[in-house]
Enzyme design. Structure first.
Site, short mmCIF file in Angstrom:
data_model
loop_
_atom_site.label_atom_id
_atom_site.label_comp_id
_atom_site.label_asym_id
_atom_site.label_seq_id
_atom_site.Cartn_x
_atom_site.Cartn_y
_atom_site.Cartn_z
N GLY A 10 0.82 -1.21 0.00
CA GLY A 10 0.00 0.00 0.00
C GLY A 10 0.85 1.25 0.00
O GLY A 10 0.63 2.15 0.80
N TYR A 166 -13.85 -3.37 10.89
CA TYR A 166 -12.53 -2.71 10.80
C TYR A 166 -11.80 -2.81 12.15
O TYR A 166 -10.64 -3.22 12.20
CB TYR A 166 -12.70 -1.24 10.39
CG TYR A 166 -11.37 -0.51 10.30
CD1 TYR A 166 -10.49 -0.77 9.26
CD2 TYR A 166 -10.98 0.41 11.28
CE1 TYR A 166 -9.25 -0.13 9.17
CE2 TYR A 166 -9.75 1.06 11.20
CZ TYR A 166 -8.90 0.78 10.15
OH TYR A 166 -7.66 1.41 10.08
N1 LIG Z 1 -5.42 7.31 8.17
C1 LIG Z 1 -5.63 7.02 9.43
O1 LIG Z 1 -6.12 7.84 10.22
C2 LIG Z 1 -5.26 5.66 9.97
C3 LIG Z 1 -5.39 5.44 11.37
C4 LIG Z 1 -5.03 4.19 11.88
C5 LIG Z 1 -4.56 3.20 11.04
N2 LIG Z 1 -4.47 3.43 9.69
C6 LIG Z 1 -3.96 2.34 8.84
O2 LIG Z 1 -2.83 2.81 8.13
C7 LIG Z 1 -2.69 2.07 6.92
C8 LIG Z 1 -2.48 3.03 5.76
O3 LIG Z 1 -3.65 3.83 5.65
P1 LIG Z 1 -3.69 5.25 4.94
O4 LIG Z 1 -4.30 6.20 5.92
O5 LIG Z 1 -2.41 5.61 4.32
O6 LIG Z 1 -4.82 4.96 3.83
P2 LIG Z 1 -4.88 5.27 2.26
O7 LIG Z 1 -4.45 6.66 1.98
O8 LIG Z 1 -6.25 4.86 1.87
O9 LIG Z 1 -3.80 4.26 1.65
C9 LIG Z 1 -4.00 2.89 1.69
C10 LIG Z 1 -3.02 2.19 0.78
O10 LIG Z 1 -3.41 0.81 0.72
C11 LIG Z 1 -3.65 0.48 -0.64
N3 LIG Z 1 -4.73 -0.49 -0.79
C12 LIG Z 1 -6.02 -0.39 -0.38
N4 LIG Z 1 -6.72 -1.47 -0.78
C13 LIG Z 1 -5.86 -2.25 -1.47
C14 LIG Z 1 -5.99 -3.49 -2.14
N5 LIG Z 1 -7.16 -4.14 -2.23
N6 LIG Z 1 -4.90 -4.02 -2.74
C15 LIG Z 1 -3.74 -3.37 -2.72
N7 LIG Z 1 -3.55 -2.19 -2.10
C16 LIG Z 1 -4.60 -1.64 -1.49
C17 LIG Z 1 -4.02 1.78 -1.32
O11 LIG Z 1 -3.82 1.63 -2.73
P3 LIG Z 1 -4.58 2.58 -3.80
O12 LIG Z 1 -3.65 3.76 -3.98
O13 LIG Z 1 -4.63 1.70 -5.02
O14 LIG Z 1 -5.91 2.92 -3.24
C18 LIG Z 1 -3.06 2.74 -0.65
O15 LIG Z 1 -1.78 2.66 -1.22
C19 LIG Z 1 -3.95 1.21 6.79
O16 LIG Z 1 -3.65 -0.10 7.21
C20 LIG Z 1 -4.93 1.86 7.78
O17 LIG Z 1 -5.85 0.92 8.28
C21 LIG Z 1 -4.80 4.64 9.14
#
Ligand SMILES: NC(=O)c1ccc[n+]([C@@H]2O[C@H](COP(=O)([O-])OP(=O)(O)OC[C@H]3O[C@@H](n4cnc5c(N)ncnc54)[C@H](OP(=O)(O)O)[C@@H]3O)[C@@H](O)[C@H]2O)c1
Length: 288
Positions: A10, A166
């Site tokens: 990701g 989630y």
């Molecule tokens: N943002 C927050 O506040 C927060 C808080 C706690 C934990 N987290 C965790 O942090 C991690 C990163 O999140 P983020 O905030 O950076 O979210 P994000 O901006 O939505 O990025 C998620 C990444 O995962 C990829 N992804 C999603 N579904 C996928 C799939 N089916 N196959 C392959 N790649 C996939 C996305 O690819 P695409 O570019 O193709 O969409 C993107 O590169 C996640 O595990 C999330 O649960 C986030």
């Protein structure tokens, strides 16, 4: 500095992309991952030109599909003989209607739990070749907000809510990380550590695509007003990937670059084992 080979799932957006860029800037060999070839290749070039680091490569897989997780591991192993850091960062929250993948798994569990579990198992042999390997699983503080786990219905066939799915997927990810740390030690693979982390509430594309309903979308967007930058959100992951002082720490949950205590509300060694065994069962057909 010792140059590490680092794979980040990701890493085409959000926290993963910032993490990849920062680790590339430090001179590490970084393998980014995305599900769209064109987008991933272009981000790979962007990281190379912005950091001056040519040792950036990419792999492609839709991590909702365990068959594609297997293919990702295979293509990684064909090109790279060793892996020092595996960052299971990809994750998502899904919509208010329960959805399943083409392989029949509930989407939240497939992406946030089964996929990192399987990828880790498939890459253990290359991680074992590193003198000091690290597995980092990106969990979430949302693991504290789930309802009571139903370990006889991990994929929510009877009762589904997207927030609960989630939260539970991230709780189970913490449990399987703890269990993995124990298994690695027991099996004489103490050169590999496994830890999980909460990145903070980060302003990314996270949750934007999921159809959560008008009120929840509104609340979600309001909470994003208080969210911090992806650069800040990546700090914890970068720290766990590189800091010397965490080299021998395993089985812990980190927040703000410190060991934190995950919720113990539903924890028991039996529950942890049940989730571990369930992940093993689900992923077994994709391990051969
Ligand atoms: N943002 C927050 O506040 C927060 C808080 C706690 C934990 N987290 C965790 O942090 C991690 C990163 O999140 P983020 O905030 O950076 O979210 P994000 O901006 O939505 O990025 C998620 C990444 O995962 C990829 N992804 C999603 N579904 C996928 C799939 N089916 N196959 C392959 N790649 C996939 C996305 O690819 P695409 O570019 O193709 O969409 C993107 O590169 C996640 O595990 C999330 O649960 C986030």
């Amino acid at each position: 500095m010792d140059r590490k080979t680092i794979l980040i799932t990701g890493s085409t957006g959000g926290i993963g992309k910032v993490t990849a860029k920062a680790l590339a800037k430090l001179g590490h060999t970084v393998i980014i991952h995305g599900r769209d070839k064109e987008k991933t290749a272009s981000i790979c070039e962007e990281i190379k030109s912005e950091t001056g680091n040519d040792t950036i490569d990419y792999v492609i897989a839709d991590l909702l599909l365990l068959s594609e997780v297997s293919q990702l591991a295979e293509s990684f192993k064909k090109k790279h003989k060793r892996l020092d850091v595996l960052i299971n960062n990809a994750g998502a929250i899904f919509g208010k209607e329960r959805e399943t993948t083409q392989e029949g798994f509930e989407k939240t569990m497939a992406l946030n739990l089964f996929s990192p579990f399987l990828l880790t198992q498939l890459l253990l042999e290359v991680l074992a070749k590193s003198p000091a390997a690290r597995i980092i699983n990106v969990s979430s503080g949302a693991h504290t907000m789930s309802g009571t786990p139903d370990l006889d219905d991990i994929q929510s066939t009877k009762k589904y809510s997207f927030g609960n799915a989630y939260g539970l997927s991230k709780l189970y990810l913490i449990w399987v990380t703890q269990r993995l740390a124990t298994e690695l030690k027991t099996n004489g693979m103490s050169n590999i550590t496994a830890n999980s982390l909460h990145p903070g509430t980060i302003k990314t594309a996270f949750g934007q695509r999921a159809k959560k309903g008008f009120v929840v979308d509104l609340l979600f967007n309001i909470s994003m007003l208080f969210a911090i930058s992806p650069e800040k959100g990546a700090e914890n992951t970068i720290y766990l990937a590189t800091a010397k002082e965490v080299e021998h720490i395993s089985g812990k949950y980190f927040s703000n670059k410190k060991i934190a205590r995950p919720s113990m509300k539903y924890y028991s060694p039996e529950n942890e084992k049940a989730v571990w065994n369930y992940c093993k069962l689900i992923t077994q057909p994709y391990l051969d």
